[in-house]
Design a protein around this motif. Sequence first.
Motif: not given
Lengths: 148, 168
Positions: A40, A44, A48, A51, A54, A57, A86, A89-90, A93, A96-97, A101, A133, A137
């Motif tokens: 959790w 969270r 944040i 956001v 984003l 960006h 970067e 960020l990967l 992301v 979180h994905s 899911f 991934g 990079i």
Amino acid sequence: MSMPSIENPKVAPKLPYVANFQNALQRILSYHWRPGMWAWLLHRVSGIGMVIYLTIHVFGLRALYDPVQFDMLMSTYRSPLFKIGEFALLAIVTYHSINGFRIVMVDFLGWSPKQKRMFYATLVLSALIILLGGYPILAPYFITPFIK
Amino acid sequence: MSDRSAKKSGAFGWFMQRISGIVLLATLIGHFWVQHMPTDYLADETEYLAIREAYAAKNPEYKKAVEQGLISDPKFGEHIITYEKVTKRLSHPLWKAFDLLFLIFGLYHGFNGMLNIIDDYAKHKGVRLALVATCWVLAIALFVIGTQTVLTAGPYNPPSFSLTERLP
């Protein structure tokens, strides 16, 4: 302390709590950190973070109106520090994905046989995707120069 | 509770957060694939040097930026995001639609999440109002800016064809 039952469900005893820094710190340090709590909290915090990312960006991409501005901005982003960013960020992301899911599967399909094991699977799958991934990079900056 | 209507319960927000999350999972993979992974949507070293040279020859400001080192040299094995490749991709209306979808769902999901977090922690009425208002202003501003960027990026050159050739 009364035992939990149908009439008297398991309720945490009400302790007198004064909100201040010392008490908050004590509470955080004495907290029993179970995997579900980590799932959790990471979800969270990463949310944040994304956001904030984003916002930067989309504002930054206004440079797309001009080739000079845009390619200069891209050159800035190609410094080692930004490459680590970067990669971070990967990582954010991906976690979180995959965790998102897992949440959707629990909520919509009722996947709940082994919650802890599912969370560990989430972490393993995330780590795998982040490594796969992350290689292209980071490699031109941190791996290939030292192999040559 | 008598006022537990669908609107007040937050069930719609909860449901849409999951739906938008699923859409984002798909669009995110596409976005990361074309903008961060070594595909043809990025320029490799040789392409990058060729693009840079061509732009510098055409645009004196670009040339100046290259000479000043502001548009830097490629590293070995590096794949680079360039104006040329991004605008080329965005000149296709389907890619424009894809990026808009990503933008809209990303903003919705992100700021809906922020509203949930504000709901959890901000107890004071004035603080809540300020935070919620900030979220809305930011989300709308980002929507306007992002949409403008995507729509105006890349000259749209529809494939040329003559109508007479197609007619029997």
